[in-house]
Design a protein around this motif. Structure first.
Motif, PDB file in Angstrom:
ATOM      1  N   ALA A 126       4.112 -15.396  -6.079  1.00  0.00           N
ATOM      2  CA  ALA A 126       5.167 -15.809  -7.180  1.00  0.00           C
ATOM      3  C   ALA A 126       5.295 -17.128  -7.320  1.00  0.00           C
ATOM      4  O   ALA A 126       6.003 -17.503  -8.562  1.00  0.00           O
ATOM      5  N   CYS A 127       4.825 -17.840  -6.745  1.00  0.00           N
ATOM      6  CA  CYS A 127       4.759 -19.474  -7.183  1.00  0.00           C
ATOM      7  C   CYS A 127       3.692 -20.053  -6.710  1.00  0.00           C
ATOM      8  O   CYS A 127       3.400 -21.042  -5.923  1.00  0.00           O
ATOM      9  N   PRO A 128       2.305 -19.912  -7.451  1.00  0.00           N
ATOM     10  CA  PRO A 128       1.127 -20.388  -6.995  1.00  0.00           C
ATOM     11  C   PRO A 128       1.042 -21.840  -7.313  1.00  0.00           C
ATOM     12  O   PRO A 128       0.373 -22.628  -6.699  1.00  0.00           O
ATOM     13  N   GLU A 129       2.026 -22.517  -8.039  1.00  0.00           N
ATOM     14  CA  GLU A 129       2.006 -23.921  -8.513  1.00  0.00           C
ATOM     15  C   GLU A 129       2.189 -24.678  -7.123  1.00  0.00           C
ATOM     16  O   GLU A 129       2.037 -25.913  -7.113  1.00  0.00           O
ATOM     17  N   LEU A 130       2.926 -23.878  -6.025  1.00  0.00           N
ATOM     18  CA  LEU A 130       3.374 -24.686  -4.802  1.00  0.00           C
ATOM     19  C   LEU A 130       2.178 -24.813  -3.886  1.00  0.00           C
ATOM     20  O   LEU A 130       2.297 -25.308  -2.925  1.00  0.00           O
ATOM     21  N   LEU A 131       1.230 -23.879  -4.135  1.00  0.00           N
ATOM     22  CA  LEU A 131       0.063 -23.647  -2.918  1.00  0.00           C
ATOM     23  C   LEU A 131      -0.507 -25.030  -2.674  1.00  0.00           C
ATOM     24  O   LEU A 131      -1.019 -25.306  -1.755  1.00  0.00           O
ATOM     25  N   ASP A 132      -0.450 -25.855  -3.738  1.00  0.00           N
ATOM     26  CA  ASP A 132      -1.477 -27.235  -3.534  1.00  0.00           C
ATOM     27  C   ASP A 132      -0.783 -27.963  -2.406  1.00  0.00           C
ATOM     28  O   ASP A 132      -1.093 -28.831  -1.716  1.00  0.00           O
ATOM     29  N   GLN A 133       0.647 -28.043  -2.594  1.00  0.00           N
ATOM     30  CA  GLN A 133       1.417 -28.861  -1.740  1.00  0.00           C
ATOM     31  C   GLN A 133       1.886 -28.419  -0.395  1.00  0.00           C
ATOM     32  O   GLN A 133       2.467 -29.166   0.516  1.00  0.00           O
ATOM     33  N   ALA A 134       1.514 -27.023  -0.372  1.00  0.00           N
ATOM     34  CA  ALA A 134       1.918 -26.562   0.996  1.00  0.00           C
ATOM     35  C   ALA A 134       0.977 -27.088   1.926  1.00  0.00           C
ATOM     36  O   ALA A 134      -0.435 -27.031   1.803  1.00  0.00           O
ATOM     37  N   VAL A 135       1.194 -27.533   3.117  1.00  0.00           N
ATOM     38  CA  VAL A 135       0.465 -28.054   4.179  1.00  0.00           C
ATOM     39  C   VAL A 135       0.215 -26.942   5.317  1.00  0.00           C
ATOM     40  O   VAL A 135       1.231 -26.408   5.803  1.00  0.00           O
ATOM     41  N   TYR A 136      -0.923 -26.602   5.827  1.00  0.00           N
ATOM     42  CA  TYR A 136      -1.085 -25.626   6.852  1.00  0.00           C
ATOM     43  C   TYR A 136      -0.892 -26.074   7.910  1.00  0.00           C
ATOM     44  O   TYR A 136      -1.107 -27.332   8.514  1.00  0.00           O
ATOM     45  N   GLY A 137       0.258 -25.334   8.488  1.00  0.00           N
ATOM     46  CA  GLY A 137       0.724 -25.645   9.669  1.00  0.00           C
ATOM     47  C   GLY A 137       0.123 -25.449  10.935  1.00  0.00           C
ATOM     48  O   GLY A 137       0.570 -24.546  11.868  1.00  0.00           O
ATOM     49  N   LEU A 138      -0.934 -26.049  11.419  1.00  0.00           N
ATOM     50  CA  LEU A 138      -1.727 -26.167  12.670  1.00  0.00           C
ATOM     51  C   LEU A 138      -1.892 -27.637  13.104  1.00  0.00           C
ATOM     52  O   LEU A 138      -2.892 -28.299  12.622  1.00  0.00           O
ATOM     53  N   PRO A 139      -0.931 -28.080  13.828  1.00  0.00           N
ATOM     54  CA  PRO A 139      -1.008 -29.412  14.271  1.00  0.00           C
ATOM     55  C   PRO A 139      -2.352 -30.053  14.643  1.00  0.00           C
ATOM     56  O   PRO A 139      -2.704 -31.454  14.369  1.00  0.00           O
ATOM     57  N   ILE A 146       0.975 -32.937   8.133  1.00  0.00           N
ATOM     58  CA  ILE A 146       2.190 -32.172   8.451  1.00  0.00           C
ATOM     59  C   ILE A 146       3.347 -33.126   8.426  1.00  0.00           C
ATOM     60  O   ILE A 146       4.444 -32.910   8.129  1.00  0.00           O
ATOM     61  N   ARG A 147       3.280 -34.307   9.007  1.00  0.00           N
ATOM     62  CA  ARG A 147       3.832 -35.299   9.093  1.00  0.00           C
ATOM     63  C   ARG A 147       4.582 -35.665   7.642  1.00  0.00           C
ATOM     64  O   ARG A 147       5.988 -35.917   7.690  1.00  0.00           O
ATOM     65  N   GLY A 148       4.006 -35.538   6.855  1.00  0.00           N
ATOM     66  CA  GLY A 148       4.491 -36.156   5.463  1.00  0.00           C
ATOM     67  C   GLY A 148       4.759 -34.723   4.524  1.00  0.00           C
ATOM     68  O   GLY A 148       5.276 -34.877   3.302  1.00  0.00           O
ATOM     69  N   ALA A 149       4.900 -33.681   5.113  1.00  0.00           N
ATOM     70  CA  ALA A 149       4.899 -32.370   4.329  1.00  0.00           C
ATOM     71  C   ALA A 149       6.292 -32.068   3.922  1.00  0.00           C
ATOM     72  O   ALA A 149       7.163 -32.206   4.820  1.00  0.00           O
ATOM     73  N   ARG A 150       6.454 -31.710   2.538  1.00  0.00           N
ATOM     74  CA  ARG A 150       7.844 -31.016   2.513  1.00  0.00           C
ATOM     75  C   ARG A 150       7.786 -29.431   2.652  1.00  0.00           C
ATOM     76  O   ARG A 150       8.896 -28.703   2.909  1.00  0.00           O
ATOM     77  N   LEU A 151       6.673 -28.910   2.492  1.00  0.00           N
ATOM     78  CA  LEU A 151       6.419 -27.455   2.716  1.00  0.00           C
ATOM     79  C   LEU A 151       5.282 -27.145   3.805  1.00  0.00           C
ATOM     80  O   LEU A 151       4.269 -27.620   3.453  1.00  0.00           O
ATOM     81  N   VAL A 152       5.616 -26.610   4.959  1.00  0.00           N
ATOM     82  CA  VAL A 152       4.798 -26.365   5.660  1.00  0.00           C
ATOM     83  C   VAL A 152       4.553 -24.737   5.951  1.00  0.00           C
ATOM     84  O   VAL A 152       5.335 -24.009   6.119  1.00  0.00           O
ATOM     85  N   ALA A 153       3.124 -24.326   5.774  1.00  0.00           N
ATOM     86  CA  ALA A 153       2.834 -22.865   6.020  1.00  0.00           C
ATOM     87  C   ALA A 153       2.427 -22.738   7.464  1.00  0.00           C
ATOM     88  O   ALA A 153       1.149 -22.964   7.586  1.00  0.00           O
ATOM     89  N   CYS A 154       3.053 -22.371   8.359  1.00  0.00           N
ATOM     90  CA  CYS A 154       2.655 -22.131   9.693  1.00  0.00           C
ATOM     91  C   CYS A 154       1.424 -21.305   9.803  1.00  0.00           C
ATOM     92  O   CYS A 154       1.541 -20.392   9.296  1.00  0.00           O
ATOM     93  N   ALA A 155       0.477 -21.744  10.946  1.00  0.00           N
ATOM     94  CA  ALA A 155      -0.642 -20.757  10.776  1.00  0.00           C
ATOM     95  C   ALA A 155      -0.206 -19.550  11.278  1.00  0.00           C
ATOM     96  O   ALA A 155       0.791 -19.367  12.212  1.00  0.00           O
TER      97      ALA A 155
END
Lengths: 354, 354, 354, 354
Positions: A126-139, A146-155
């Motif tokens: 539904a929103c492929p345009e956000l995939l780039d700014q999503a940060v993969y959430g595996l610290p 992750i520190r700078g992320a606005r959108l985290v996609a948790c592992a």
């Protein structure tokens, strides 16, 4: 933003709080010293007190499940999505636009390639345009981003246990990336709280089975993550199994050595060095067999490395609690990083044993 | 010998009847139409009624545990050893000399090479001279030799599930024999009835772990058996796991294809053809995931074959009940063959589900 | 009717074969020497092979679930109803009219009073006119009437365990009938195979709870049955509990002595005398604590009697397998009686332990 | 004593830290904000790192088990005894003499009458002279006395669940004290970590049984405690049961009403009033069925009251975690009171669900 402290706690919202990752977020957040729960949503249970659904929270929260409302969520500093896939990606754009940061526990933003997502989830993203700014959430892999992320996609749960197990081997280039076999097993809470016949106690207890042996949705996430670590394509045979227990993931990870692989002692040392500063990854002594109960209720991943008979195969054993390090604990760890809190705040609890 | 029938049943003795394979032999033999239990021995429980130790047998047998007595055993047509290793090999020579046939459920006669036995069991073998005449008790491989055998060494539990799973692939030469990975899991009854802390309910339930990842005693038996099938050396990485359930073994068998491997349909067909006449091996439809509960209490092995993503790895899933096809049921199947009885007599029972 | 033997087996139909009592009937009937399964019905699974739903039956039956069809059922000698309440009472009249005998495992014909039935089941009874000829299927109380019955209403699971436990005390008049307390516990299979959140493994395992403490549908059956035995009204406080296991019922039965109650030895002797000829009731020695696993998969009820501290309260402990003596085994026992077969035919199996 | 704060934490010792109450003390104390663990003893595991025995504590403590040493213990502010009976009573006098306060989790000081103790424990009491000053550690009954105590004898697990359930009824005089029936059930951790065959997973799982039906050591403690509450003698029929789960106690408490008993609403209100200020006792709404998982890992007791069919019997359902409110959590609650800390410090955690 202003300083977060006990007097100015983070304002937190949860979307989809009725499932197991939702109640686990609640268990941890009601005791987090720097968080105030503002709102929790559920379409199905709207109006019900959270503690009526989950009596474990009686005395810890008076919140009721509310109809999802973007304005209420946008008033939070951070919103967790503890929803099935295909929910977060419909609400996230508006929240980000409002300046609210998002930690998504679902699969919506884990894959960078919207086409691959569509292929495994059977519908367009539904929103492929956000995939780039999503940060993969595996610290352990991605802490700074992750520190700078606005959108985290948790592992995901399986992907966390598998990536942490293979990571030092792939970073060093010590195994053949095209011959990885991950035989993993999860407790029943991994299947969620939906009423399904195969997950009944009378069906699933006193038994053990594989599932999804022909292909499982976590595979592309695993291969994407391991590929990033290895710096090139990897191929994983991933077979998940169902264990008659509530919590826990155990991954038995097989990898074939190559010409560069050192002796087991050095492999062990490399694991210890890689994770020396990680608050939640524990490399156990050689010869150990981590048990899932060693991490029940805790945010830890415990690892051990073997080389059976001194042969060509390295075996890494990796355990996590699927609802903590595999979901809600990891989400809070990410939140802590995003807001500059102590990384372990609210999740620094030893496992429950026995 | 004379004809065995209901009026002239086989006279059967059991050595070491207090363990789980012992009580499972009893469960099946008390209802076997052509068997009469003559004697059952136990040093530790001598004098105790069997049904006082195992109330499930109240009304089915009045036998008491007796001090092991060679004369009493030698008066039987057949004696089962349901003992730890290192017991059978001290009594078998005398029994064979007396004309009594033996089915040994322990590991004493499974390995043909006394040196390998010593290496894994830590002491010299007590009667290496009998290793040659011991027949390996896996009817699907060895049926004719079992018929004529005087001493059968029943296949172990893990080895049975693993051999039946790899067998058609190795017979056809369709996988690389030096790259086999067997990730298997057993219920707690596999550890026996000894009082050990790690097997307490409070320790072993609600958890999952590997054990013996560095090397397990069943490995040489597995490699010997698979080598016989393949007609040449095989190398297996074998990692057993403990499942929080009572009965059942599940083997997830990984094998790398080679240039000769046909499409999955033909592999499936080959499995079905190989086991078409086997009363206790069931090749499930493609895409199946056999569950250990599908064989709880039954002598069946159920199999399914997968080829994840059409890649290079074949996955065979294999389940048995460790106490039946993995021990006592298989022992009775061997006995039936040895004495010319219907192969399925006394063990033709569907599994208990749920 | 003509003689039943292996060449002329009973023709048997099952209505509602997809639930747990259905598959348990199948497990037992496929091995019953004097039975031929003719038809099995299920609206929801029509067309599906029975062994596809229950792989434990692969190799034991080729039947498919069929749309319920009165003609096909009426061609059977006997039809079992393994259905929820409110199904049998709509089909039974036609079957009886056709000369087919019926064993109903549901609650439809257990209560003699249609008004009481309505009160607990929330709707009018569909054929109150048959309540008179329905025979209550508890052979230890009603054997002779079952032999002649055309319609048997099998005793429920909790009621069976509770009635067999109190029976000798009430027959002798040794306890106060108005002060009975039955604290009982069942495994999860008692709740059936419906997909309900509270019965998920992740909800129901690792926990214990009471349910229905304010009133449970089995109560009127229990009080009716015990009243018949006592020859007058009884009052029972019945609290059921859910145990995290698959099979088994355990009843802890408390009764207050009266002036006629003899010493515990005589009570024990009276129990033993009462059940001496019962093939499926086992009075264990004084001081015993029957465990539900002692009857797993078997048709037995095992009992023990205590008098704590020599006080005013007698405690009877009673265990059955809810799916066998509490349902399908008892139904077959009734069928055996109805058709003059050996009472134990097809159900004379020791329990599965461990 | 000096003020306890984060800079001046309580110095704590544990005797007998290898059992389940020991590791549970450790789980809670390593996160207690006002405690510093000084020493932990174990004869059997002397020299072993605590975290080698309990890997859940890796990263949380570096302590090793030490040989019990009175001087080291006497240097602590408080010492917990997490030992079997007959250990504390041999060391306590010396510790008290040294000014160290003691919280005993064992049975040594629970009974005021040394003769009764001897009768149930089969040997003379080693220091009957201290029985008078030992304060029974059930804060809901004894809070003020605990504050001033030098020696607290923590209430046992079954007794805690049973006393909290009956307490409001007996304080009000609303039930007949001579007709109490407590049918209770415990998870397997209640039996401790000793290697005993009946507690093996393969023996105790998938089963339910009563034990000690003829008389159990907790009975005199229960009757003493309830007698104190009632202000006169009570008689309890107490039957404990074993549930196939790790943690949790569930008590089903039956009591006969008398002429003074009000309607259920008022009984409910009286319970709520009695426990309104108790941090760890939760009276659930009418009609509730507390589940043991609602308190897993937490220090709460949850209660519900029923009056089945409006009859003569009140049923109170009471759940605790046997290792927390039934042992280690309660011990810390007592310690907090003894040293003037916040009563909930270190134990204010919601239960782990699922």
């Amino acid at each position: 933003m202003t300083q977060v402290d006990a007097a100015n706690p983070l304002k937190v919202g949860i979307v989809g709080g009725t499932g197991y990752t939702g109640v686990e977020l609640l268990r941890l957040l009601v005791r987090h010293p720097l968080v105030r729960l503002e709102t929790i949503t559920s379409r199905s249970e709207q109006g019900l007190k959270v503690s009526d659904l989950y009596p474990t929270l009686r005395g810890y929260t008076d919140l009721k499940f509310e109809e999802p409302d973007v304005a209420a969520l946008a008033a939070c500093d951070v919103v967790f999505f503890a929803t099935p896939h295909n929910v977060a990606m419909r609400l996230v754009p508006e929240l980000l636009a409002a300046g609210t940061r998002v930690v998504d526990l679902s699969a919506d933003f884990r894959l960078r390639d919207a086409g691959v997502w569509s292929q495994w989830y059977g519908e367009p993203h539904a929103c492929p345009e956000l995939l780039d700014q999503a940060v993969y959430g595996l610290p352990e892999v991605n802490r700074e981003r992750i520190r700078g992320a606005r959108l985290v996609a948790c592992a995901g749960c399986y992907p966390t246990s598998i990536q942490l197990g293979y990571l030092p081997l792939l970073e060093r280039g010590w195994v053949r990336p095209e011959q990885l076999i991950a035989s993993a097993a999860s407790g029943a809470s991994g299947a969620g709280r939906g009423a399904k016949v195969p997950m009944l106690l009378a069906e699933a207890s006193e038994s053990f089975k594989a599932y999804g042996a022909g292909g499982h949705r976590h595979l592309p996430e695993i291969e994407q993550g391991l590929g990033d670590i290895a710096g090139g394509p990897v191929s994983v045979t991933f077979v998940p199994h169902l264990v008659p227990m509530v919590r826990g993931i155990h991954a038995s990870l097989y990898a074939t050595v190559n010409g560069d692989t050192p002796a087991l002692d050095q492999v062990q040392a490399a694991f210890e060095a890689r994770y020396a500063d990680e608050p939640f990854v524990d490399v156990m002594p050689q010869g150990s067999h981590p048990e899932t109960r060693f991490v029940k209720g805790s945010n830890h991943c415990r690892l051990a490395i073997h080389r059976p008979g001194g042969g060509d195969v390295l075996v890494v054993l990796s355990v996590i609690d699927n609802l903590v390090k595999g979901a809600s604990g990891q989400a809070i760890q990410c939140m802590n990083l995003m807001f500059g809190l102590e990384e372990t705040a609210g999740i620094d609890l030893p496992a429950l044993l026995p």
